[in-house]
Design a protein around this motif. Structure first.
Motif, PDB file in Angstrom:
ATOM      1  N   PHE A   9      -0.032 -15.252  15.103  1.00 52.47           N
ATOM      2  CA  PHE A   9       0.211 -15.219  16.542  1.00 52.47           C
ATOM      3  C   PHE A   9      -1.145 -15.293  17.222  1.00 52.47           C
ATOM      4  O   PHE A   9      -1.855 -14.292  17.303  1.00 52.47           O
ATOM      5  N   GLY A  10      -1.555 -16.456  17.656  1.00 54.24           N
ATOM      6  CA  GLY A  10      -2.882 -16.604  18.253  1.00 54.24           C
ATOM      7  C   GLY A  10      -3.960 -16.273  17.230  1.00 54.24           C
ATOM      8  O   GLY A  10      -4.051 -16.902  16.186  1.00 54.24           O
ATOM      9  N   THR A  11      -4.754 -15.234  17.513  1.00 56.72           N
ATOM     10  CA  THR A  11      -5.826 -14.832  16.598  1.00 56.72           C
ATOM     11  C   THR A  11      -5.364 -13.784  15.584  1.00 56.72           C
ATOM     12  O   THR A  11      -6.154 -13.348  14.750  1.00 56.72           O
ATOM     13  N   GLU A  12      -4.113 -13.381  15.659  1.00 57.81           N
ATOM     14  CA  GLU A  12      -3.603 -12.343  14.763  1.00 57.81           C
ATOM     15  C   GLU A  12      -2.865 -12.937  13.577  1.00 57.81           C
ATOM     16  O   GLU A  12      -2.152 -13.922  13.716  1.00 57.81           O
ATOM     17  N   GLN A  13      -3.051 -12.305  12.421  1.00 59.99           N
ATOM     18  CA  GLN A  13      -2.307 -12.698  11.225  1.00 59.99           C
ATOM     19  C   GLN A  13      -1.772 -11.450  10.541  1.00 59.99           C
ATOM     20  O   GLN A  13      -2.455 -10.424  10.466  1.00 59.99           O
ATOM     21  N   TYR A  14      -0.543 -11.579  10.042  1.00 60.48           N
ATOM     22  CA  TYR A  14       0.120 -10.489   9.339  1.00 60.48           C
ATOM     23  C   TYR A  14       0.803 -11.051   8.108  1.00 60.48           C
ATOM     24  O   TYR A  14       1.283 -12.175   8.113  1.00 60.48           O
ATOM     25  N   ARG A  15       0.854 -10.248   7.069  1.00 63.12           N
ATOM     26  CA  ARG A  15       1.628 -10.582   5.878  1.00 63.12           C
ATOM     27  C   ARG A  15       2.889  -9.722   5.964  1.00 63.12           C
ATOM     28  O   ARG A  15       2.802  -8.518   6.166  1.00 63.12           O
ATOM     29  N   ILE A  16       4.074 -10.357   5.868  1.00 61.06           N
ATOM     30  CA  ILE A  16       5.323  -9.604   5.954  1.00 61.06           C
ATOM     31  C   ILE A  16       6.259 -10.002   4.818  1.00 61.06           C
ATOM     32  O   ILE A  16       6.144 -11.085   4.248  1.00 61.06           O
ATOM     33  N   GLY A  17       7.188  -9.130   4.529  1.00 60.44           N
ATOM     34  CA  GLY A  17       8.201  -9.397   3.512  1.00 60.44           C
ATOM     35  C   GLY A  17       8.880  -8.116   3.104  1.00 60.44           C
ATOM     36  O   GLY A  17       8.906  -7.142   3.853  1.00 60.44           O
ATOM     37  N   SER A  18       9.385  -8.112   1.902  1.00 57.49           N
ATOM     38  CA  SER A  18      10.080  -6.951   1.372  1.00 57.49           C
ATOM     39  C   SER A  18       9.081  -5.964   0.772  1.00 57.49           C
ATOM     40  O   SER A  18       8.112  -6.363   0.135  1.00 57.49           O
ATOM     41  N   GLY A  21      10.626  -5.164  -3.176  1.00 57.02           N
ATOM     42  CA  GLY A  21      11.969  -5.615  -3.494  1.00 57.02           C
ATOM     43  C   GLY A  21      13.082  -4.839  -2.813  1.00 57.02           C
ATOM     44  O   GLY A  21      14.253  -5.132  -3.027  1.00 57.02           O
ATOM     45  N   HIS A  22      12.757  -3.864  -1.975  1.00 64.10           N
ATOM     46  CA  HIS A  22      13.792  -3.107  -1.271  1.00 64.10           C
ATOM     47  C   HIS A  22      14.472  -3.982  -0.229  1.00 64.10           C
ATOM     48  O   HIS A  22      13.813  -4.709   0.498  1.00 64.10           O
ATOM     49  N   ARG A  23      15.771  -3.883  -0.162  1.00 65.72           N
ATOM     50  CA  ARG A  23      16.523  -4.719   0.779  1.00 65.72           C
ATOM     51  C   ARG A  23      16.424  -4.253   2.222  1.00 65.72           C
ATOM     52  O   ARG A  23      16.550  -5.052   3.140  1.00 65.72           O
ATOM     53  N   ASP A  24      16.247  -2.945   2.432  1.00 64.67           N
ATOM     54  CA  ASP A  24      16.233  -2.445   3.805  1.00 64.67           C
ATOM     55  C   ASP A  24      14.848  -2.012   4.295  1.00 64.67           C
ATOM     56  O   ASP A  24      14.697  -1.606   5.427  1.00 64.67           O
ATOM     57  N   THR A  25      13.820  -2.136   3.432  1.00 64.07           N
ATOM     58  CA  THR A  25      12.467  -1.734   3.821  1.00 64.07           C
ATOM     59  C   THR A  25      11.544  -2.940   3.789  1.00 64.07           C
ATOM     60  O   THR A  25      11.345  -3.562   2.751  1.00 64.07           O
ATOM     61  N   GLY A  26      10.978  -3.244   4.948  1.00 63.81           N
ATOM     62  CA  GLY A  26      10.044  -4.356   5.060  1.00 63.81           C
ATOM     63  C   GLY A  26       8.606  -3.887   4.900  1.00 63.81           C
ATOM     64  O   GLY A  26       8.307  -2.690   4.952  1.00 63.81           O
ATOM     65  N   TYR A  27       7.730  -4.841   4.711  1.00 64.09           N
ATOM     66  CA  TYR A  27       6.300  -4.603   4.507  1.00 64.09           C
ATOM     67  C   TYR A  27       5.537  -5.378   5.571  1.00 64.09           C
ATOM     68  O   TYR A  27       5.856  -6.537   5.861  1.00 64.09           O
ATOM     69  N   LEU A  28       4.532  -4.736   6.157  1.00 69.00           N
ATOM     70  CA  LEU A  28       3.726  -5.360   7.201  1.00 69.00           C
ATOM     71  C   LEU A  28       2.264  -5.007   6.955  1.00 69.00           C
ATOM     72  O   LEU A  28       1.907  -3.831   6.913  1.00 69.00           O
ATOM     73  N   ALA A  29       1.434  -6.021   6.769  1.00 68.14           N
ATOM     74  CA  ALA A  29       0.003  -5.799   6.535  1.00 68.14           C
ATOM     75  C   ALA A  29      -0.810  -6.665   7.488  1.00 68.14           C
ATOM     76  O   ALA A  29      -0.650  -7.883   7.511  1.00 68.14           O
ATOM     77  N   PRO A  30      -1.678  -6.042   8.283  1.00 69.41           N
ATOM     78  CA  PRO A  30      -2.534  -6.845   9.164  1.00 69.41           C
ATOM     79  C   PRO A  30      -3.628  -7.532   8.353  1.00 69.41           C
ATOM     80  O   PRO A  30      -4.195  -6.956   7.433  1.00 69.41           O
TER      81      PRO A  30
END
Length: 100
Positions: A9-18, A21-30
């Motif tokens: 998003f513009g100058t921002e980058q994030y890594r996202i996913g599971s 392997g959890h179906r209801d818990t996501g992962y977010l890393a700047p």
């Protein structure tokens, strides 16, 4: 963590996913310098995870500078990170495989 996506998003980058392997818990890393992380970028990343069906999100370990923006976006401390350390000065010689 397999199947992670890169969001930009513009100058921002994030890594996202599971999260592991959890179906209801996501992962977010700047992947952005702390001064470039915005509340709007975090909201967009969380929104993307919610649309994928995740009900909660965990982050990677955050620096003190990153934490303030995450706190302002509603994140709370889940666990404290404890790092392990080993002084590599006095290590025994490792055997070389195939040689005697």
């Amino acid at each position: 963590m397999n199947g992670l996506d890169l969001l930009t998003f513009g100058t921002e980058q994030y890594r996202i996913g599971s999260w592991r392997g959890h179906r209801d818990t996501g992962y977010l890393a700047p992947l952005t310098a702390p001064e470039n992380i915005s509340r709007a970028g975090l909201d967009r990343a969380r929104d993307r995870l919610a649309r994928r069906g995740y009900r909660q999100v965990l982050t990677a370990a955050l620096t003190a500078a990153e934490q303030s923006v995450f706190h302002s976006a509603g994140f709370t401390v889940h666990e404290r990170l404890h790092l392990l350390r080993h002084d590599l000065v006095d290590l025994p010689d490792a055997p070389i495989k195939g040689f005697r």
